[in-house]
Scaffold this active site. Structure first.
Site, short mmCIF file in Angstrom:
data_model
loop_
_atom_site.label_atom_id
_atom_site.label_comp_id
_atom_site.label_asym_id
_atom_site.label_seq_id
_atom_site.Cartn_x
_atom_site.Cartn_y
_atom_site.Cartn_z
N ILE A 689 1.09 -1.03 0.43
CA ILE A 689 0.06 -0.11 -0.43
C ILE A 689 1.21 1.08 0.12
CG2 ILE A 689 -1.71 -1.20 1.23
CD1 ILE A 689 -0.86 -0.53 3.59
N GLY A 695 11.37 1.54 2.92
CA GLY A 695 10.54 0.58 3.01
C GLY A 695 9.43 0.59 1.91
N LYS A 696 8.96 -0.79 2.41
CA LYS A 696 7.37 -1.07 2.28
C LYS A 696 6.55 -0.87 2.90
CE LYS A 696 8.48 -3.47 -3.22
NZ LYS A 696 8.18 -4.22 -3.91
N ASP A 816 10.91 14.63 11.28
CA ASP A 816 11.19 14.37 10.55
C ASP A 816 9.12 15.10 10.30
OD1 ASP A 816 10.82 14.45 7.67
OD2 ASP A 816 10.62 11.89 7.62
#
Length: 990
Positions: A689, A695-696, A816
């Site tokens: 998604i 990363g994923k 962040d």
């Protein structure tokens, strides 16, 4: 500590040549309390027996004893070192702009009996103000600003024996401002600004501080009238009562402030008229009475102020006319009266006796002509008269005003021709004459305007051709001549203007062809040539312009085909309707989305409804149907084969995974209803998604029906970057686990567990079905987010960050903060996520690399790499601006600016309503304006001007007091920390 002293004595006994005195030993004891990441105190050691040579140390020339310590801005952290107060001759101590934390003990300060100067500003000190400070008998200077001190000011502060300067700016102090400060007769400076004091009046007894020179009470929740007793402060040079809720008139006694240089009363609710007599203050340089409810006329003598540098009276409800100036001694240089209800004409001799450099009378009801004497002294730089009812022509004298840099005369009733020389003023960067009845032509003398960046003359009655000399304006970024009566062709010379970003020539009678050779327009984002008489073909070079996103060529006489290269553009607005175009459409435009972009072109004959006038034969339709059927069948066969191969490959991969399941290590942070095996079964490409730098992310639907999000960090298997990124990946994994694993807050994303095996690392979070705020806000689904939802998202995110900064021990800096790291649950409630680069403030260090995202960096972070909570607050301010404007933090539309600078520029030039997201209901204008103000305050260039996150939460809550939109607001306190399932962990620490 005892071991340190024994070690020092032992070393000295081994080397009798070294004779470290008692002051040196005390300094080494103090050093043990501090973390020194940059080794700034490395020369504090027994190898140099003379502490007078150590960093930050100053000694008496006669006795060699330490008299002054200045360790400011050295990135030191830890508690205040109590041994410092045992230095018998210490008179001055500064630890400002460090990371000194914890509370400040009263007992640790008592031995500082010789101290006259104490500066602990810009640190992380918490708790109550030490009541023992007033017991220091010689203290004259005390600065505790920029910390997190809370609670009331101690009553003992009334008993300083000789204090001259006290600064408590930007803390978390409460209770009303106490009257007892008037007991400190020696005070010369009293700075209490930007504290959340309980609403209360200005103590009238402050008028008894006869030695006071600076009184700074901005942003202190002051209410009620200004006491007239303040007018007795004859030595006062700087009075700042701005940004409060003061009411009533400006006291007439203020004209008795005989030493005043600056008086600031802006952003209150003051009423009545401006009292006469300010000309009696010979030292006065700056007046700012803006954003009040003042009325009446401006006193005549305000124009008699000698050497006045700045006069700010903007955004009030003043009425009456501007009086005529008769004095020959006036030295007024800066006059700002914009956004009032001033009426009448500007005095005819206005500027004849004053060296005016800045004049802003915008947004009033002024009538009559612009005075010809306004630039008589030849130093006028900015002339802003927009949004009035001025009539007549532009004075010929202004064409000789070579000092002008900005001219804004839009939305008046000016008429006649513009003086020839006025077009070519050499230093003007902005020339805005739009919305008048000006006529005549654009003079070729415009070539002399070498600095011109914006030429805005739309909605007038200009005639004639656009002169070719306009091609000599190398700095021209925007040209708008829409809704005039211009004729003739577009000058070919315009093609060489490399800085052009916006061109708007619509609704004129411009003829000829669109110039070719426009490859230099690399910065062009908007081109509007609609409703003219242009002929010829559309240049294919338009498709090479990299940032063009607005193209309107409708309502002309253009012929030929639509160039294939236009489909390479990323267009938000595209219209070539009502021309004479023909031929096939480029493939990308063969969708109903673009149907209205091509209407009224009878020659365009494709598959879009209502564009084609020819009828195709039945046989032709049959042939096309057969071809399409064969093509569809071939595609189905191909996809069936691919799917079978993929299914076989996935089965093989899962079987291999099951063989290694026993080797996975699972660390849970909550009671789990699933195992790591269920997570592993969901790690295939069908469930991806999202994907980012770390990363994923996969969506995993578990056997109990619950969904979780799984972040799989990039592993070191990528051999080409293994050595570079492996440690960084480990650090990100450990940081996120260490941070999120112990946090319990409803607005921080929940980390269920972590899994690791060799170089593969997984983080399992609660699933947020509505994705990130950034993805939703900046997509075609942004209309889903109405204003109440956006407001609630801002409050949720603020409370999450407030928890990190103020309720975690030690505090945490996210580093962040951005809209993509704010996730939305099923009810669009916001949670802060992605703590891979988070840092603990208590161990503050200067970072070796910049962490964060472009457009969100605090200005100081880019060059100091210093980590503190102010960096997060700036980034959060940018997120607020995204919510209000709907804009990205960086966009080609902004040119060289980022979102913060763009918002400030648009507000200055056009007003606040021009930055609001047009998708939002304007009925929420007041709330949007207030939240926008909070965003701009959080994104202040100077860190000291940014509020703490606790203060930001309170300010956001105050935007909307309706409980149905603030369900967490209880009795004026910050929200309790709870999860949706009812569990609570208020005050939980890391």
């Amino acid at each position: 500590m005892l071991l340190l002293i024994i070690t020092i004595i032992f070393n000295l006994s081994l080397n009798p040549a070294l004779s470290l005195n008692s002051d040196g030993i005390i300094l080494l004891q103090s050093k043990q309390f501090l973390d020194d990441p940059n080794h700034s105190l490395s020369n504090w050691n027994p190898s140099d027996p003379d502490p007078c040579n150590w960093t930050g140390i100053t000694c008496s020339s006669s006795s060699s004893s330490v008299t002054s310590i200045d360790l400011s801005d050295l990135y030191l952290s830890g508690p205040f070192p109590p041994p410092l107060c045992r230095l018998p001759s210490l008179t001055s101590l500064s630890l400002s702009t460090n990371f000194i934390n914890s509370s400040l003990s009263s007992s640790s300060l008592l031995p500082c009996s010789s101290l006259t100067h104490l500066d602990l500003s810009q640190n992380l000190l918490v708790g109550s103000l030490p009541s023992s400070l007033s017991s220091l008998p010689l203290l004259t200077y005390l600065d505790l600003s920029g910390n997190n001190f809370s609670g009331p000011i101690p009553p003992s502060f009334a008993h300083f024996p000789c204090l001259q300067s006290l600064s408590l700016v930007a803390n978390l102090l409460t209770s009303p401002i106490p009257e007892f400060f008037s007991n400190i007769s020696t005070l010369k400076q009293l700075n209490l600004s930007y504290n959340p004091f309980t609403p209360g009046p200005i103590p009238a007894s402050f008028g008894n501080l006869s030695s006071l020179e600076v009184l700074w009470l901005s942003g202190c929740n002051l209410i009620g009238p200004i006491p007239s007793s303040l007018g007795k402060l004859s030595k006062l040079t700087d009075l700042d009562l701005s940004t409060n809720a003061l009411t009533g008139p400006i006291p007439s006694s203020f004209v008795g402030l005989s030493s005043a240089v600056q008086i600031e009363l802006y952003e209150n609710s003051l009423s009545g008229s401006i009292p006469p007599g300010f000309s009696n203050i010979s030292s006065l340089r700056s007046i700012d009475f803006s954003m009040n409810n003042l009325s009446g006329s401006i006193p005549d003598d305000i124009f008699l102020l000698p050497l006045l540098d700045s006069l700010h009276l903007y955004q009030n409800n003043l009425s009456g006319s501007i009086p005529v100036t008769t004095s020959s001694s006036s030295k007024l240089t800066d006059l700002r009266l914009f956004s009032n209800k001033l009426c009448g004409s500007i005095p005819a001799d206005f500027g004849s006796k004053s060296p005016l450099s800045f004049v802003d009378l915008s947004d009033n009801l002024l009538s009559g002509e612009i005075p010809s004497s306004i630039c008589n002294n030849g130093v006028l730089e900015e002339l802003l008269l927009l949004d009035n009812e001025l009539s007549g022509g532009i004075p010929e004298s202004l064409s000789k005003c070579k000092s002008l840099t900005r001219v804004r005369l839009l939305n008046n009733k000016l008429s006649g021709s513009v003086p020839t020389g006025f077009w070519g003023l050499p230093h003007v960067s902005l020339l805005e004459l739009a919305g008048n009845s000006l006529s005549g032509s654009i003079s070729p003398s415009i070539s002399g305007a070498a600095n011109l960046s914006k030429l805005l003359i739309s909605n007038n009655q200009f005639r004639g051709q656009i002169p070719k000399e306009i091609g000599e304006l190398a700095n021209l970024y925007e040209i708008s001549v829409a809704n005039n009566r211009l004729t003739g062709p577009l000058p070919l010379e315009m093609a060489k203007l490399a800085e052009l970003g916006r061109i708007d020539f619509h609704n004129n009678s411009i003829s000829g062809e669109i110039p070719t050779g426009i490859e230099s327009w690399k910065k062009l984002s908007q081109l509007n040539l609609a409703d003219n008489e242009l002929t010829g073909e559309i240049p294919s070079e338009l498709g090479d312009l990299p940032v063009l996103n607005y193209l309107d060529l409708s309502g002309n006489l253009l012929t030929g085909e639509v160039p294939l290269k236009l489909q390479d553009l990323k267009l938000n607005q595209f219209n070539v309707s009502n021309n004479q175009l023909s031929g096939p459409l480029p493939p990308m435009f063969k969708t109903l989305v673009y149907r209205e972009s091509f209407l009224g072109n009878p020659g365009l004959c494709q598959d879009l409804p209502d564009l084609c006038t020819q009828q195709r034969s039945t046989s032709r339709h049959s042939q096309i149907w057969l071809i399409k059927s064969m093509f569809i069948l071939s595609v189905l066969i191909l996809f069936t084969g691919v799917f079978w191969f993929y299914w076989r490959y996935r089965s093989f991969t899962k079987a291999k995974q099951r063989m290694d399941r026993s080797k996975w290590t699972l660390t849970s942070f909550h009671k789990l209803g699933f195992s790591e095996y269920e997570i592993l079964d969901c790690l295939d490409e069908d469930n991806v998604i999202g994907s980012g730098a770390s990363g994923k992310v996969y969506k995993a639907v578990l056997s109990n029906g619950e969904a979780v999000a799984v972040k799989k960090l990039w592993g070191s298997a990528k051999k080409d970057v293994e050595n570079l990124n492996h440690n960084q990946d480990d650090d990100g994994f450990e940081a996120e686990v260490e941070t999120l694993g112990k946090i319990r807050h409803k607005n921080i994303v929940k980390l269920w567990c972590s899994c690791s095996h060799k170089d593969c690392k997984l983080l399992v979070y609660e699933y947020m079905p509505n994705g990130s705020l950034g993805d939703l806000l900046h997509s075609n689904k942004s209309g889903i987010l109405d204003w109440p939802m956006r407001y609630r998202i801002a409050l949720d995110a603020a409370e999450g960050l407030c928890y990190l900064h103020h309720d975690c021990v030690p505090p945490i800096v996210h580093r962040d903060v951005k809209s993509n790291n704010i996730l939305l649950d099923g009810d669009f409630r916001a949670k802060v996520a992605d703590f891979g680069v988070a840092k603990v403030i208590g161990g503050a260090k200067s970072m070796s690399v910049i962490a964060g995202s472009c457009g969100y960096f605090a200005p100081e972070y880019a060059y100091t790499l210093r980590v503190n909570e102010k960096s997060d607050i700036y980034s959060f301010g940018v997120v607020i601006l995204e919510l209000v404007t709907g804009k990205l933090p960086v966009d080609p539309e902004f040119g060289e600016k980022d979102l913060v600078k763009w918002v400030c520029t648009i507000i200055e030039q056009k007003g606040m309503e021009h930055v609001f997201d047009p998708k939002l209901d304007i009925c929420f204008r007041d709330e949007m304006s207030k939240l926008l103000d909070i965003g701009l305050l959080c994104a202040s260039a100077l860190p000291i001007n940014r509020p703490s996150m606790r203060r930001a939460v309170k300010m956001i809550q105050d935007v909307r007091s309706d409980d149905k939109f603030n369900p967490e607001k209880k009795s004026g306190k910050l929200s309790p920390y709870y999860y949706e399932d009812g569990s609570s962990d208020q005050g939980s620490v890391v």
